[in-house]
Design an enzyme around this catalytic site. Structure first.
Site, PDB file in Angstrom:
ATOM      1  N   SER A 164      22.753  25.856 -27.913  1.00  0.00           N
ATOM      2  CA  SER A 164      23.858  24.900 -27.991  1.00  0.00           C
ATOM      3  C   SER A 164      25.169  25.623 -27.690  1.00  0.00           C
ATOM      4  O   SER A 164      25.583  26.511 -28.446  1.00  0.00           O
ATOM      5  CB  SER A 164      23.923  24.289 -29.393  1.00  0.00           C
ATOM      6  OG  SER A 164      25.202  23.701 -29.562  1.00  0.00           O
TER       7      SER A 164
ATOM      8  N   HIS B  67      21.923  23.181 -24.046  1.00  0.00           N
ATOM      9  CA  HIS B  67      22.187  22.048 -24.938  1.00  0.00           C
ATOM     10  C   HIS B  67      23.696  21.818 -25.034  1.00  0.00           C
ATOM     11  O   HIS B  67      24.455  22.707 -25.418  1.00  0.00           O
ATOM     12  CB  HIS B  67      21.616  22.355 -26.319  1.00  0.00           C
ATOM     13  CG  HIS B  67      21.658  21.210 -27.276  1.00  0.00           C
ATOM     14  ND1 HIS B  67      20.715  20.200 -27.278  1.00  0.00           N
ATOM     15  CD2 HIS B  67      22.531  20.898 -28.264  1.00  0.00           C
ATOM     16  CE1 HIS B  67      21.009  19.331 -28.231  1.00  0.00           C
ATOM     17  NE2 HIS B  67      22.114  19.724 -28.841  1.00  0.00           N
TER      18      HIS B  67
ATOM     19  N   ASP C 197      26.588  19.559 -26.680  1.00  0.00           N
ATOM     20  CA  ASP C 197      26.892  18.641 -27.775  1.00  0.00           C
ATOM     21  C   ASP C 197      28.169  17.865 -27.483  1.00  0.00           C
ATOM     22  O   ASP C 197      29.261  18.428 -27.487  1.00  0.00           O
ATOM     23  CB  ASP C 197      27.055  19.431 -29.082  1.00  0.00           C
ATOM     24  CG  ASP C 197      25.721  19.904 -29.621  1.00  0.00           C
ATOM     25  OD1 ASP C 197      24.797  19.061 -29.736  1.00  0.00           O
ATOM     26  OD2 ASP C 197      25.591  21.096 -29.923  1.00  0.00           O
TER      27      ASP C 197
ATOM     28  N   MET D 280      30.686  15.111 -28.747  1.00  0.00           N
ATOM     29  CA  MET D 280      31.097  14.453 -29.994  1.00  0.00           C
ATOM     30  C   MET D 280      32.388  13.676 -29.758  1.00  0.00           C
ATOM     31  O   MET D 280      33.288  14.174 -29.071  1.00  0.00           O
ATOM     32  CB  MET D 280      31.328  15.495 -31.080  1.00  0.00           C
ATOM     33  CG  MET D 280      30.125  16.389 -31.329  1.00  0.00           C
ATOM     34  SD  MET D 280      30.409  17.460 -32.753  1.00  0.00           S
ATOM     35  CE  MET D 280      28.926  18.472 -32.702  1.00  0.00           C
TER      36      MET D 280
ATOM     37  N   HIS E 143      23.386  16.002 -25.558  1.00  0.00           N
ATOM     38  CA  HIS E 143      23.206  15.329 -26.858  1.00  0.00           C
ATOM     39  C   HIS E 143      24.467  14.522 -27.149  1.00  0.00           C
ATOM     40  O   HIS E 143      25.505  15.071 -27.517  1.00  0.00           O
ATOM     41  CB  HIS E 143      22.965  16.436 -27.907  1.00  0.00           C
ATOM     42  CG  HIS E 143      22.776  15.956 -29.303  1.00  0.00           C
ATOM     43  ND1 HIS E 143      22.769  16.806 -30.385  1.00  0.00           N
ATOM     44  CD2 HIS E 143      22.571  14.713 -29.813  1.00  0.00           C
ATOM     45  CE1 HIS E 143      22.584  16.109 -31.497  1.00  0.00           C
ATOM     46  NE2 HIS E 143      22.465  14.840 -31.183  1.00  0.00           N
TER      47      HIS E 143
ATOM     48  N   MET F  20      26.573  12.473 -29.296  1.00  0.00           N
ATOM     49  CA  MET F  20      26.861  12.030 -30.668  1.00  0.00           C
ATOM     50  C   MET F  20      28.096  11.145 -30.588  1.00  0.00           C
ATOM     51  O   MET F  20      29.207  11.534 -30.961  1.00  0.00           O
ATOM     52  CB  MET F  20      27.095  13.259 -31.558  1.00  0.00           C
ATOM     53  CG  MET F  20      25.795  13.975 -31.896  1.00  0.00           C
ATOM     54  SD  MET F  20      26.064  15.663 -32.465  1.00  0.00           S
ATOM     55  CE  MET F  20      26.186  16.491 -30.898  1.00  0.00           C
TER      56      MET F  20
ATOM     57  N   MET G 167      17.468  15.867 -36.113  1.00  0.00           N
ATOM     58  CA  MET G 167      18.594  16.649 -36.632  1.00  0.00           C
ATOM     59  C   MET G 167      18.208  17.235 -37.986  1.00  0.00           C
ATOM     60  O   MET G 167      17.802  16.498 -38.891  1.00  0.00           O
ATOM     61  CB  MET G 167      19.831  15.763 -36.818  1.00  0.00           C
ATOM     62  CG  MET G 167      20.478  15.252 -35.545  1.00  0.00           C
ATOM     63  SD  MET G 167      21.023  16.511 -34.382  1.00  0.00           S
ATOM     64  CE  MET G 167      22.041  17.564 -35.410  1.00  0.00           C
TER      65      MET G 167
ATOM     66  N   ASP H 273      17.185  20.372 -34.042  1.00  0.00           N
ATOM     67  CA  ASP H 273      18.576  20.825 -33.853  1.00  0.00           C
ATOM     68  C   ASP H 273      19.296  20.928 -35.191  1.00  0.00           C
ATOM     69  O   ASP H 273      19.402  19.938 -35.922  1.00  0.00           O
ATOM     70  CB  ASP H 273      19.263  19.783 -32.948  1.00  0.00           C
ATOM     71  CG  ASP H 273      20.701  20.119 -32.588  1.00  0.00           C
ATOM     72  OD1 ASP H 273      21.187  21.198 -32.957  1.00  0.00           O
ATOM     73  OD2 ASP H 273      21.337  19.276 -31.912  1.00  0.00           O
TER      74      ASP H 273
HETATM   75  C1  DX5 Z   1      25.335  19.677 -34.565  1.00  0.00           C
HETATM   76  C2  DX5 Z   1      24.900  19.912 -33.125  1.00  0.00           C
HETATM   77  C3  DX5 Z   1      24.040  21.119 -32.978  1.00  0.00           C
HETATM   78  C4  DX5 Z   1      24.700  22.376 -33.425  1.00  0.00           C
HETATM   79  C5  DX5 Z   1      23.681  23.413 -33.732  1.00  0.00           C
HETATM   80  O1  DX5 Z   1      26.000  18.486 -34.670  1.00  0.00           O
HETATM   81  O2  DX5 Z   1      24.183  18.819 -32.617  1.00  0.00           O
HETATM   82  O3  DX5 Z   1      23.536  21.230 -31.663  1.00  0.00           O
HETATM   83  O4  DX5 Z   1      25.600  22.881 -32.486  1.00  0.00           O
HETATM   84  O5  DX5 Z   1      24.355  24.534 -34.221  1.00  0.00           O
HETATM   85  P1  DX5 Z   1      23.653  25.553 -35.214  1.00  0.00           P
HETATM   86  O6  DX5 Z   1      22.470  26.115 -34.478  1.00  0.00           O
HETATM   87  O7  DX5 Z   1      24.721  26.549 -35.446  1.00  0.00           O
HETATM   88  O8  DX5 Z   1      23.265  24.779 -36.436  1.00  0.00           O
HETATM   89 ZN    ZN Z   2      22.987  19.051 -30.648  1.00  0.00          ZN
END
Ligand code: DX5
Ligand code: ZN
Length: 214
Positions: free
Chosen positions: A7, A32, A34, A36, A65, A67, A136, A174
Site C-alpha cells: 500500500s 495497492h 488507497d 480516501m 481501493h 474508500m 479489512m 488489508d
Molecule cells: C487502510 C488502508 C490500508 C492501509 C494498510 O485504510 O486501506 O491499505 O494503508 O496499512 P498498514 O499495512 O500500515 O496497516
Molecule cells: Zn487499502
C-alpha cells in the site's frame, strides 16, 4: 501463489514514482492504491489524476481501493486513469450489484471490500460476479493500525464460500499485516496481502516483502 500488494499510503508522497519503482523491483505483485474521500473515511489521499500520472511508472497491476461514498460516481474516472482492479466498499454502495456491473463495463476486475463490523454474508448474492474480495482487518482510514484478529473467522468463512462457488476469486486482506500477523491471515485462507507501514517502514523493501511470503 501468495501475492503481495504494497500500500503506497505509507510511501514517501514526495517521491511516489520512485517508491513504486522500488517496490516493483523488490518483488511486489500489485500496487495497492488507497483512495480516501474524507467522508466515507476520515482522511483524504489520492485522486484519479494522481493514479493516471503514476500509471506510466510501472507495469504491475494497479489495485485501487476506493474508500469513498457514492463509488458509482468515481468508477469511470479511476477506470480511465488505468486501474486494473477496482475495489469498492459494500457499505458505500446502495446497489452493490449495479456498482459491480459498472466496474466490469469498463473491462476492469471488480472487487468488493467490507469493514470489520460488516458480515461476509452481504456478499452472498454477488459473490459469483466478483474477481476479488477485500477483507479489512483494521477500520479503514489510516495506515499503521493494529490488526483485528476478530476478522480471522471472516476470512475463513469467505475462503469456504469461494471454494464452494468454484470461481477464481482472490481473497485479499488489508490492515495491520506484518511478519507477526501474516501467518494467521494466510492460514485462514488469504491469497493477496496488502501491507503498507510494514513494507515502507522497513530499510529494505525486498526483505520485508520476502518476510510476508510464508
Ligand atoms: C487502510 C488502508 C490500508 C492501509 C494498510 O485504510 O486501506 O491499505 O494503508 O496499512 P498498514 O499495512 O500500515 O496497516
Ligand atoms: Zn487499502
Amino acid at each position: 501463489m501468495l501475492k503481495i500488494s504494497p500500500s503506497i499510503l505509507s510511501a514517501d508522497f514526495a517521491n511516489l514514482g520512485q517508491e513504486i519503482q522500488a517496490i516493483e523491483k523488490a518483488g511486489a505483485d500489485y500496487i495497492h492504491i488507497d483512495v480516501m474521500d474524507g467522508s466515507f473515511v476520515p482522511n483524504i489521499t489520492i485522486g484519479n489524476e494522481v493514479v493516471k500520472s503514476l500509471r506510466k511508472i510501472s507495469k504491475l497491476p494497479y489495485d485501487v481501493h476506493l474508500m469513498v461514498d457514492n463509488p458509482d460516481a468515481h468508477i469511470k474516472a479511476f477506470a480511465e486513469a488505468g486501474s486494473d482492479i477496482i475495489t469498492i466498499h459494500a457499505e458505500a454502495s446502495t446497489h452493490l450489484d449495479r456498482s459491480i456491473e459498472l466496474i466490469k463495463s469498463f473491462g476492469k476486475k471488480a472487487g468488493v471490500s467490507i469493514v470489520p463490523s460488516t458480515s461476509e454474508d452481504v456478499l452472498n448474492y454477488v459473490l459469483e460476479k466478483l474477481d476479488l474480495i477485500l477483507v479489512m482487518t483494521v477500520n479503514p482510514g489510516f495506515g499503521g493500525q493494529k490488526f483485528l484478529s476478530s476478522q480471522l473467522r471472516k476470512i475463513e468463512n469467505l475462503r469456504n464460500k469461494i471454494e464452494k462457488c468454484g470461481k477464481k476469486i482472490e481473497l485479499e486482506v488489508d490492515g495491520g499485516i506484518n511478519d507477526k500477523t501474516v501467518k494467521s491471515v494466510v492460514d485462514a485462507g488469504a491469497d493477496v496481502l496488502v501491507a503498507g507501514s510494514f513494507i515502507f517502514g522497513s530499510e529494505n523493501y525486498a526483505d520485508a516483502i520476502s518476510k510476508l511470503r510464508i
